[in-house]
Write a protein that holds these residues in place. Structure first.
Motif, PDB file in Angstrom:
ATOM      1  N   ARG A 139     -21.035   0.510  -6.665  1.00 26.74           N
ATOM      2  CA  ARG A 139     -21.981   1.471  -6.098  1.00 26.74           C
ATOM      3  C   ARG A 139     -21.319   2.464  -5.154  1.00 26.74           C
ATOM      4  NH1 ARG A 139     -23.409  -0.245  -0.880  1.00 26.74           N
ATOM      5  NH2 ARG A 139     -23.029  -2.458  -0.524  1.00 26.74           N
ATOM      6  N   GLU A 140     -20.150   2.091  -4.563  1.00 23.48           N
ATOM      7  CA  GLU A 140     -19.491   2.996  -3.622  1.00 23.48           C
ATOM      8  C   GLU A 140     -17.981   2.810  -3.675  1.00 23.48           C
ATOM      9  OE1 GLU A 140     -19.415   4.122   1.162  1.00 23.48           O
ATOM     10  OE2 GLU A 140     -20.748   2.539   0.427  1.00 23.48           O
ATOM     11  N   VAL A 141     -17.274   3.935  -3.670  1.00 24.25           N
ATOM     12  CA  VAL A 141     -15.822   3.943  -3.565  1.00 24.25           C
ATOM     13  C   VAL A 141     -15.477   4.640  -2.252  1.00 24.25           C
ATOM     14  CG1 VAL A 141     -13.641   4.734  -4.565  1.00 24.25           C
ATOM     15  CG2 VAL A 141     -15.515   4.009  -6.076  1.00 24.25           C
ATOM     16  N   ILE A 142     -14.805   3.913  -1.366  1.00 29.86           N
ATOM     17  CA  ILE A 142     -14.442   4.445  -0.052  1.00 29.86           C
ATOM     18  C   ILE A 142     -12.988   4.895  -0.105  1.00 29.86           C
ATOM     19  CG2 ILE A 142     -14.217   3.919   2.400  1.00 29.86           C
ATOM     20  CD1 ILE A 142     -16.218   1.557   1.818  1.00 29.86           C
ATOM     21  N   LEU A 143     -12.735   6.153   0.178  1.00 32.20           N
ATOM     22  CA  LEU A 143     -11.379   6.691   0.163  1.00 32.20           C
ATOM     23  C   LEU A 143     -10.788   6.576   1.567  1.00 32.20           C
ATOM     24  CD1 LEU A 143     -12.025   9.853  -2.043  1.00 32.20           C
ATOM     25  CD2 LEU A 143     -11.300   7.558  -2.766  1.00 32.20           C
ATOM     26  N   ALA A 144      -9.973   5.543   1.780  1.00 33.86           N
ATOM     27  CA  ALA A 144      -9.347   5.299   3.084  1.00 33.86           C
ATOM     28  C   ALA A 144      -7.911   5.807   3.036  1.00 33.86           C
ATOM     29  CB  ALA A 144      -9.403   3.811   3.427  1.00 33.86           C
ATOM     30  N   LEU A 145      -7.772   7.114   2.906  1.00 29.48           N
ATOM     31  CA  LEU A 145      -6.462   7.741   2.752  1.00 29.48           C
ATOM     32  C   LEU A 145      -6.081   8.487   4.022  1.00 29.48           C
ATOM     33  CD1 LEU A 145      -6.980   9.059  -0.889  1.00 29.48           C
ATOM     34  CD2 LEU A 145      -5.787   6.980  -0.153  1.00 29.48           C
ATOM     35  N   PRO A 146      -4.783   8.720   4.235  1.00 28.65           N
ATOM     36  CA  PRO A 146      -4.336   9.377   5.471  1.00 28.65           C
ATOM     37  C   PRO A 146      -4.924  10.778   5.642  1.00 28.65           C
ATOM     38  CG  PRO A 146      -2.466   8.488   4.244  1.00 28.65           C
ATOM     39  CD  PRO A 146      -3.661   8.372   3.361  1.00 28.65           C
ATOM     40  N   ALA A 147      -5.065  11.186   6.883  1.00 26.78           N
ATOM     41  CA  ALA A 147      -5.567  12.520   7.213  1.00 26.78           C
ATOM     42  C   ALA A 147      -4.415  13.516   7.206  1.00 26.78           C
ATOM     43  CB  ALA A 147      -6.276  12.500   8.558  1.00 26.78           C
ATOM     44  N   THR A 148      -3.705  13.556   6.080  1.00 26.13           N
ATOM     45  CA  THR A 148      -2.598  14.488   5.890  1.00 26.13           C
ATOM     46  C   THR A 148      -2.955  15.419   4.742  1.00 26.13           C
ATOM     47  OG1 THR A 148      -1.518  13.017   4.302  1.00 26.13           O
ATOM     48  CG2 THR A 148      -0.915  12.749   6.634  1.00 26.13           C
ATOM     49  N   VAL A 149      -2.125  16.439   4.518  1.00 23.46           N
ATOM     50  CA  VAL A 149      -2.380  17.352   3.402  1.00 23.46           C
ATOM     51  C   VAL A 149      -2.368  16.580   2.089  1.00 23.46           C
ATOM     52  CG1 VAL A 149      -1.476  19.318   2.120  1.00 23.46           C
ATOM     53  CG2 VAL A 149      -1.489  19.376   4.614  1.00 23.46           C
ATOM     54  N   ASP A 150      -1.357  15.728   1.890  1.00 20.89           N
ATOM     55  CA  ASP A 150      -1.278  14.948   0.653  1.00 20.89           C
ATOM     56  C   ASP A 150      -2.445  13.962   0.540  1.00 20.89           C
ATOM     57  OD1 ASP A 150       1.015  16.263  -0.091  1.00 20.89           O
ATOM     58  OD2 ASP A 150       2.382  14.651   0.494  1.00 20.89           O
ATOM     59  N   GLY A 151      -2.827  13.358   1.663  1.00 22.11           N
ATOM     60  CA  GLY A 151      -3.946  12.426   1.656  1.00 22.11           C
ATOM     61  C   GLY A 151      -5.254  13.109   1.285  1.00 22.11           C
ATOM     62  N   GLN A 152      -5.484  14.300   1.850  1.00 21.87           N
ATOM     63  CA  GLN A 152      -6.716  15.024   1.561  1.00 21.87           C
ATOM     64  C   GLN A 152      -6.724  15.585   0.145  1.00 21.87           C
ATOM     65  OE1 GLN A 152      -9.341  14.826   3.783  1.00 21.87           O
ATOM     66  NE2 GLN A 152      -7.839  13.386   4.571  1.00 21.87           N
TER      67      GLN A 152
END
Length: 200
Positions: A139-152
């Motif tokens: 039901r949900e996919v949480i994107l826990a990625l870095p707050a960097t250009v590549d992460g975004q």
């Protein structure tokens, strides 16, 4: 290294210096500490490294590291199977588990999209994520990625790829950390915190 050190010691220093956070000087100090305490440190470390080499494997479901496949998290029936938290690497998964706030499943991408480094979607575990998310059970996919250009960039790409799955796609909130003082925060963090504000 002095010529009297011997090739075994030089090899140990060279191998240790390849680890993240250890340069040649730190590797020399670590080698010396290990050699001074052979019975207490060097022997047990050698045994632990050999056991890890022989027993640790990559989970075929989420991509985590464990001695079982599927891993302990994927085998835990008490976890919410309808939630998937996407992380860059196993270190990020361990950080999430240390926090103890997430009780769903994980998906380790194995890196981030990076045009400069030549890392495209085919180098990451994107296809596996899309397959896991399709079929209505997630039901949900949480994107826990870095707050960097590549992460975004990676988060945006994944959000687009996951649209057909029907699962809600969310990202971690960004902003002021717990115990954070505004005077010490950078401008980007403050701006993000303002954009992500919520009712008090």
């Amino acid at each position: 290294m002095a010529a009297s050190a011997g090739p075994e010691i030089e090899r140990l220093i060279a191998l240790l210096s390849k680890l993240p956070g250890l340069g040649p000087r730190s590797a020399r100090r670590a080698t010396l500490a290990l050699l001074k305490r052979r019975d207490q440190l060097l022997g047990p470390l050698a045994d632990a490294l050999a056991a890890a080499r022989d027993r640790v494997k990559t989970c075929g479901v989420c991509g985590a590291l464990d001695t079982t496949d599927p891993c302990a998290v994927c085998n835990d029936q008490s976890r919410d199977q309808t939630l998937i938290c996407v992380v860059e690497d196993v270190g990020a998964l361990w950080a999430m588990e240390r926090a103890g706030a997430f009780r769903g499943r994980y998906h380790v991408l194995g890196g981030l999209l990076s045009a400069l480094d030549g890392v495209g979607p085919e180098a990451l575990r994107v296809r596996e994520l899309v397959q896991r998310s399709t079929g209505g059970s997630v039901r949900e996919v949480i994107l826990a990625l870095p707050a960097t250009v590549d992460g975004q960039t990676t988060a945006h790409y994944l959000a687009e790829r996951l649209i057909p799955s029907g699962a809600a796609v969310t990202s971690l909130a960004r902003g002021v950390p717990v115990g954070g003082d505004l005077d010490w925060l950078d401008d980007g963090t403050i701006a993000q915190a303002l954009r992500a504000r919520r009712p008090a």
